[in-house]
Design a protein around this motif. Structure first.
Motif, PDB file in Angstrom:
ATOM      1  N   PHE A 102      -8.269  -7.875   4.226  1.00 19.36           N
ATOM      2  CA  PHE A 102      -8.551  -7.225   2.938  1.00 19.36           C
ATOM      3  C   PHE A 102      -7.284  -6.647   2.325  1.00 19.36           C
ATOM      4  CE2 PHE A 102     -13.029  -6.773   1.715  1.00 19.36           C
ATOM      5  CZ  PHE A 102     -13.637  -7.431   2.769  1.00 19.36           C
ATOM      6  N   THR A 103      -6.520  -5.893   3.121  1.00 17.54           N
ATOM      7  CA  THR A 103      -5.347  -5.229   2.539  1.00 17.54           C
ATOM      8  C   THR A 103      -4.285  -6.251   2.129  1.00 17.54           C
ATOM      9  OG1 THR A 103      -4.276  -4.876   4.690  1.00 17.54           O
ATOM     10  CG2 THR A 103      -5.717  -3.128   3.902  1.00 17.54           C
ATOM     11  N   ILE A 104      -4.120  -7.298   2.948  1.00 15.76           N
ATOM     12  CA  ILE A 104      -3.101  -8.294   2.606  1.00 15.76           C
ATOM     13  C   ILE A 104      -3.479  -9.048   1.343  1.00 15.76           C
ATOM     14  CG2 ILE A 104      -2.066 -10.501   3.309  1.00 15.76           C
ATOM     15  CD1 ILE A 104      -2.064  -9.423   6.186  1.00 15.76           C
ATOM     16  N   LEU A 105      -4.707  -9.527   1.306  1.00 12.59           N
ATOM     17  CA  LEU A 105      -5.090 -10.350   0.162  1.00 12.59           C
ATOM     18  C   LEU A 105      -5.117  -9.538  -1.134  1.00 12.59           C
ATOM     19  CD1 LEU A 105      -5.535 -13.227  -0.384  1.00 12.59           C
ATOM     20  CD2 LEU A 105      -7.953 -13.011   0.156  1.00 12.59           C
ATOM     21  N   ALA A 106      -5.415  -8.232  -1.009  1.00 10.76           N
ATOM     22  CA  ALA A 106      -5.446  -7.391  -2.208  1.00 10.76           C
ATOM     23  C   ALA A 106      -4.081  -7.373  -2.903  1.00 10.76           C
ATOM     24  CB  ALA A 106      -5.885  -5.971  -1.855  1.00 10.76           C
ATOM     25  N   PHE A 107      -3.012  -7.116  -2.136  1.00 10.01           N
ATOM     26  CA  PHE A 107      -1.709  -7.050  -2.819  1.00 10.01           C
ATOM     27  C   PHE A 107      -1.099  -8.440  -3.012  1.00 10.01           C
ATOM     28  CE2 PHE A 107       0.185  -6.965   1.470  1.00 10.01           C
ATOM     29  CZ  PHE A 107       1.320  -7.744   1.284  1.00 10.01           C
TER      30      PHE A 107
END
Ligand code: TRP
Length: 461
Positions: A102-107
């Motif tokens: 989630f955190t990787i794909l968000a940024f």
């Protein structure tokens, strides 16, 4: 609740498809957008040396460990730990991977959106005749401008979801196989262009001549984080992909091929970018997230046929980003379908749209309104959500995940199980097996722990 029928799992159809998909995951914006700017901020040559050292010493063993876990269990990242060690809490490592996705794909989707803007500007020739300062302000205005970067980010998430939607063999593998070879070709053309510029030598010198006085504690952690990020390791992407690999494939060879290809492309990206920076007098330490978007148009402007080269380059970036975003999304989708028994289509829609919500805040975190609220001291340090998630993913979540993955393979999976999976039940001769085992048991966990604690300022030498 009904359980997922594991006999219906999809898998990769061919050897070349596996390599294309795994290399496609590894090779992405991490190589072309992130490597040059992080290397630039961390002094160039010395950073590259440490980075390559970490790839060989830690990256390769972690990647092989992930493939081993995935193919052994034939499960998503969470389910794999649950199946292999049912009564222990190892599934938390898998869960941490889902969170990291989630955190990787968000940024990441923020930057992927920027590549679409780059494509449009190239098509309309908007960069023509612009100076370095003008290009910089164009980029800063665009990312700070609110709705436009958000729209591009959402378009990119939509593209990603539509490929994952189609499944492993017909979606991921099919696209990776077509797109990866084109990518390599275009970047080589770019390198040839860049090193033939006047003054290119200084750029090559910066990249390949290590200056160890530039190394700080944070540099070493940045190099480790970049190695993890670039190889797509530490969060279960390659556990998930490993679970789609046939029992006949040679895992160690696949690992070495994918790591070598990834490192090669990062270095090529450096060769394309640093000579250009020196030729145009752009200071290396001022690079930042905008680097490739601010520097490359200058380079293209100065070359005959630059319009076409730039178009090709944008396509390359988009392709590279897409084969990576699908691999991150697949981690979440595999988890939803297998653990929660949701259909692939539904899982894709739920995962992609919830990540998109978080992603929108990342994109907006470059905007003026956001900065006025959350960044009370502009210029002192960056407190945007984008920067927080980027740092958290690369330098904290991935090394932590990698640490537990090697501990798991070294100490908990069992020597015989590991040997069976890596040698295809004794069919392959793997000469370096004991060295691999030594690294995952002792060397890699110790090295990751020391770099991590030191880089976070928790211990000093
Ligand atoms: N490695 C990709 C890149 O370099 C990004 C990526 C894809 C990734 N899957 C990942 C990073 C899993 C960390 C973990 O652009």
């Amino acid at each position: 609740m009904a359980k997922f029928d594991f006999s219906k799992r999809d898998r990769f159809g061919s050897k070349i498809g596996i390599i294309a998909a795994a290399a496609g995951s590894a090779i992405g914006l991490g190589n072309i957008w992130r490597f040059p700017y992080v290397a630039g901020e961390n002094g160039g040559g010395a950073f590259l040396l440490i980075y390559v050292g970490f790839i060989i010493l830690i990256g390769v063993p972690v990647m092989l460990s992930e493939f081993t876990i995935g193919r052994r269990a034939q499960r998503n990242a969470y389910g794999a730990f649950k199946l292999l060690k049912p009564k222990q809490h190892w599934y938390l490592v898998g869960f941490m991977g889902i969170v990291a996705a989630f955190t990787i794909l968000a940024f990441y989707s923020t930057v992927a959106g920027w590549t679409l803007e780059y494509l449009i500007n190239s098509i309309t020739n908007a960069y023509e005749g612009k100076t370095s300062a003008e290009l910089s302000s164009m980029f800063d205005k665009f990312i700070g401008g609110g709705v436009r970067p958000v729209i591009f980010q959402l378009i990119f998430m939509f593209l990603t979801a539509s490929i994952v939607f189609a499944g492993v063999k017909h979606g991921i593998e099919k696209y990776a196989k077509i797109l990866m070879p084109i990518l390599l070709l275009i970047i080589i053309v770019l390198c040839v262009r860049s090193i033939s510029l006047p003054g290119a030598g200084d750029g090559l010198n910066f990249l390949f001549n290590p200056d160890f006085s530039k190394i700080k504690a944070s540099t070493v952690l940045e190099a480790l984080g970049q190695a993890f990020f670039s190889l797509s390791i530490g969060m279960g992407t390659l556990i998930t992909y490993g679970s789609y690999i046939s029992k006949k494939e040679n895992l160690p060879i696949t690992t070495v091929q994918v790591s070598a290809a990834d490192t090669f492309i990062a270095i090529l990206a450096g060769i394309a970018i640093f000579p250009a920076m020196f030729a145009f007098n752009i200071p290396t330490h001022e690079s930042g997230e905008g680097l490739v978007f601010k520097v490359l148009p200058l380079l293209f402007n100065e070359m005959p046929g630059g319009f076409y080269f730039q178009l090709l380059f944008c396509l390359l970036l988009i392709v590279a980003a897409l084969t990576s975003t699908i691999s991150v999304l697949e981690v979440v989708v595999a988890y939803f379908t297998e653990q929660l028994n949701i259909s692939r289509k539904k899982a894709t829609v739920i995962a992609a749209s919830s990540i998109a919500v978080l992603g929108i805040f990342c994109t907006l975190s470059f905007g003026q309104v956001y900065l006025e609220i959350f960044n009370p001291y502009p210029g002192s340090f960056r407190l945007g959500l984008f920067n927080i998630l980027e740092y958290l993913s690369a330098n904290i979540l991935l090394p932590l995940g990698g640490f537990f993955i090697v501990i798991f393979v070294g100490w908990y999976l069992g020597r015989k199980n590991v040997n069976d999976e890596i040698t295809n039940s004794g069919m392959l001769r793997v000469r370096l097996f004991s060295i691999f085992l030594f690294i995952v048991k002792f060397l890699a966990p110790l090295a990751i722990a020391l770099v991590f604690l030191h880089g976070m300022g928790l211990i000093a030498f």
